[in-house]
Motif scaffolding. Structure first.
Motif, PDB file in Angstrom:
ATOM      1  N   UNK A  38      -1.310  10.084  -8.300  1.00 14.65           N
ATOM      2  CA  UNK A  38      -0.453  10.179  -7.106  1.00 14.65           C
ATOM      3  C   UNK A  38      -0.681   9.008  -6.163  1.00 14.65           C
ATOM      4  N   UNK A  39      -1.914   8.648  -6.020  1.00 13.02           N
ATOM      5  CA  UNK A  39      -2.227   7.530  -5.119  1.00 13.02           C
ATOM      6  C   UNK A  39      -1.741   6.206  -5.700  1.00 13.02           C
ATOM      7  N   UNK A  40      -1.892   6.076  -7.003  1.00 13.50           N
ATOM      8  CA  UNK A  40      -1.401   4.850  -7.638  1.00 13.50           C
ATOM      9  C   UNK A  40       0.108   4.736  -7.444  1.00 13.50           C
ATOM     10  N   UNK A  41       0.796   5.870  -7.542  1.00 13.53           N
ATOM     11  CA  UNK A  41       2.240   5.851  -7.333  1.00 13.53           C
ATOM     12  C   UNK A  41       2.584   5.469  -5.897  1.00 13.53           C
ATOM     13  N   UNK A  42       1.759   5.919  -4.959  1.00 16.82           N
ATOM     14  CA  UNK A  42       1.984   5.547  -3.562  1.00 16.82           C
ATOM     15  C   UNK A  42       1.857   4.036  -3.384  1.00 16.82           C
ATOM     16  N   UNK A  43       0.878   3.457  -4.081  1.00 13.20           N
ATOM     17  CA  UNK A  43       0.703   2.005  -4.000  1.00 13.20           C
ATOM     18  C   UNK A  43       1.884   1.297  -4.647  1.00 13.20           C
ATOM     19  N   UNK A  44       2.287   1.804  -5.811  1.00 15.53           N
ATOM     20  CA  UNK A  44       3.434   1.178  -6.485  1.00 15.53           C
ATOM     21  C   UNK A  44       4.681   1.277  -5.623  1.00 15.53           C
ATOM     22  N   UNK A  45       4.835   2.413  -4.950  1.00  6.39           N
ATOM     23  CA  UNK A  45       5.982   2.569  -4.053  1.00  6.39           C
ATOM     24  C   UNK A  45       5.903   1.557  -2.921  1.00  6.39           C
ATOM     25  N   UNK A  46       4.692   1.366  -2.400  1.00  7.48           N
ATOM     26  CA  UNK A  46       4.522   0.394  -1.312  1.00  7.48           C
ATOM     27  C   UNK A  46       4.878  -1.006  -1.790  1.00  7.48           C
ATOM     28  N   UNK A  47       4.516  -1.306  -3.034  1.00  7.03           N
ATOM     29  CA  UNK A  47       4.804  -2.643  -3.568  1.00  7.03           C
ATOM     30  C   UNK A  47       6.297  -2.913  -3.637  1.00  7.03           C
ATOM     31  N   UNK A  95       7.072  -6.394   0.972  1.00  6.43           N
ATOM     32  CA  UNK A  95       5.707  -6.139   0.512  1.00  6.43           C
ATOM     33  C   UNK A  95       5.159  -7.369  -0.201  1.00  6.43           C
ATOM     34  N   UNK A  96       3.901  -7.642   0.028  1.00  7.12           N
ATOM     35  CA  UNK A  96       3.311  -8.861  -0.529  1.00  7.12           C
ATOM     36  C   UNK A  96       2.043  -8.526  -1.294  1.00  7.12           C
ATOM     37  N   UNK A  97       2.167  -8.127  -2.573  1.00 10.78           N
ATOM     38  CA  UNK A  97       0.958  -7.868  -3.353  1.00 10.78           C
ATOM     39  C   UNK A  97       0.166  -9.156  -3.569  1.00 10.78           C
ATOM     40  N   UNK A 110      -2.013  -4.874  -1.000  1.00  9.78           N
ATOM     41  CA  UNK A 110      -0.583  -4.807  -0.704  1.00  9.78           C
ATOM     42  C   UNK A 110      -0.400  -4.569   0.788  1.00  9.78           C
ATOM     43  N   UNK A 111       0.326  -5.448   1.426  1.00  7.27           N
ATOM     44  CA  UNK A 111       0.709  -5.230   2.815  1.00  7.27           C
ATOM     45  C   UNK A 111       2.054  -5.909   3.015  1.00  7.27           C
ATOM     46  N   UNK A 129      -4.763 -13.895   2.484  1.00  8.89           N
ATOM     47  CA  UNK A 129      -3.710 -12.903   2.652  1.00  8.89           C
ATOM     48  C   UNK A 129      -2.363 -13.604   2.624  1.00  8.89           C
ATOM     49  N   UNK A 130      -1.334 -12.860   2.221  1.00  7.68           N
ATOM     50  CA  UNK A 130       0.012 -13.440   2.211  1.00  7.68           C
ATOM     51  C   UNK A 130       0.424 -13.775   3.636  1.00  7.68           C
TER      52      UNK A 130
END
Lengths: 244, 188
Positions: free
Chosen positions: A122-131, A136-138, A154-155, A242-243
């Motif tokens: 679930x958390x990985x999906x949250x990160x993927x969603x953020x990306x 978003x700048x991975x 990712x931010x 950082x980006x």
């Protein structure tokens, strides 16, 4: 009131207005993590200034929002899978919240304790969603020590949080933990608590104003040592710009 | 707690449970204030729309970001909008050449640009109170406060713009915040 506290109040006033930069911003962040939590007078001042700033938005004249905005929001809501909302919620519930939570620009929540495979997914999906969010700048964090584990930060301007995700991350040396640092002009400050990977997985979720920083560094530190500068001699470390 | 704050809390609770009607109601209550604020800071309607859109979507995606124990929802949400607007101003190179409309005092002195914006009457009442408090500040203190908050400018930028030392900006900012705090909360 001491001269020091007059200076601290000046910094706090600029801080809540988001108007500090450079050395002042770094000093304010340091004060907020070291002095303010232990000083009742400064805590009271900060709370008062935050309350004032919380009222300022209504002074702006309201404006009619173009009709196209709400449908765009609805489309964004439709594109938000339920598991992302649940995943983010779980992260928040599990988060250990630093003493500065709620302070504009530097509230930090940290979760690095993925204990179940389902939660990890679930958390990985949250990160993927953020990306996938606009802007978003991975950023891949290369290992400085040839470690096998990969870490990604990712931010972005439309994201509320900054994420750091990693898998196959090696455990730190015995008696050590990892510490995340953000740097500006070569000066770093620790962000959040120290952490350890669980089953090789790391997920950090931070609400922090990344525009103040230009570099991220994860180092291995002696557990409980509360270092003020990163240790460059650990077995494992990851570092990147950082980006912009 | 005021009735309006209670209503916000209830709407927030429902949003956290995935209630889209509650979301639309909260949008109706705060979109005008949010857009006005974003417009004031960014001075560009497309950027302001993006700021409002992102803020509401952030609320939908992570409603737990609001902690009721830390204050009114209104303050939380509009502060979120402000933070994002300032981020946008600082990130967008083209906004560096924006007009002074964002940070001058004129909008606070004149009539609202959108008097028929749909929002709760309590917001209009609070707006008058906050503006009255701002009016009590000496002009030079109010100027630095507004350049910082509504202009999204750093103290260094303000010093350069006003051609005064940064230390003077800091002193005026602190004095303004103290006076505003007393004015808003009737502190002695």
């Amino acid at each position: 009131m001491s001269q020091d506290h007059e200076r601290i109040e000046e910094l706090l006033a600029g801080y809540v207005l988001l108007s500090l930069s450079g050395e002042d911003a770094i000093e304010a962040d340091r004060l907020l993590s070291e002095h303010v939590p232990t000083c009742p007078m400064c805590r009271e001042t900060l709370a008062g200034f935050q309350a004032v700033v919380g009222e300022l938005p209504v002074a702006a004249a309201p404006a009619i929002v173009p009709d196209l905005v709400l449908p765009r929001i609805h489309r964004g809501m439709a594109d938000t899978p339920a598991h992302v909302r649940r995943g983010v919620s779980r992260i928040a519930v599990a988060a250990s919240v630093a003493a500065l939570v709620g302070m504009a620009g530097f509230s930090v929540s940290l979760s690095g304790r993925a204990s179940k495979a389902e939660e990890q997914r679930g958390r990985a999906l949250a990160v993927l969603s953020a990306m996938r969010q606009p802007g978003a700048s991975p950023v891949s964090l290369p290992s400085q020590s040839g470690s096998s584990g990969g870490l990604v930060e990712v931010s972005g301007p439309t994201l509320e949080r900054m994420y750091v995700y990693g898998d196959d991350v090696p455990n730190p040396a015995p008696g050590h933990e990892y510490q995340l640092w953000l740097g500006s002009g070569g000066t770093f400050q620790p962000i959040g608590d120290t952490f350890r990977p669980e089953d090789g997985i790391v997920l950090l979720e931070l609400t922090v104003d990344t525009t103040r920083f230009d570099e991220i560094w994860i180092t291995e530190e002696l557990a409980g040592s509360h270092p003020s500068v990163p240790s460059a001699d650990g077995t494992h470390s990851w570092r990147s710009a950082l980006a912009a | 707690m005021q009735e309006e704050d209670r209503l916000d809390l209830e709407l927030h609770r429902r949003i956290a449970a995935g209630d889209r009607e509650a979301f639309d109601e909260l949008y109706r209550r705060y979109s005008g204030a949010a857009y006005g604020l974003a417009l004031r800071v960014t001075a560009q309607d497309t950027i302001a729309q993006e700021v409002v859109q992102d803020a509401f979507l952030a609320l939908w995606r992570a409603p737990e970001a609001y902690d009721p124990s830390r204050g009114a929802f209104r303050s939380f949400f509009l502060s979120l909008v402000h933070h994002r607007a300032v981020d946008a101003v600082r990130r967008e190179q083209r906004l560096r050449n924006r007009t002074e409309r964002a940070s001058n005092l004129e909008p606070l002195r004149g009539e609202d640009v959108a008097e028929d914006v749909v929002e709760g009457a309590y917001l209009a009442v609070r707006r008058k109170e906050v503006r009255s408090a701002l009016e009590t500040l000496p002009p030079e203190q109010r100027q630095v406060l507004e350049l910082a908050y509504f202009g999204g400018k750093t103290q260094v930028q303000i010093a350069e713009e006003l051609r005064i030392p940064v230390g003077t900006v800091k002193t005026r900012t602190l004095a303004a915040m103290r006076k505003l705090r007393r004015a808003l909360y009737r502190e002695d």
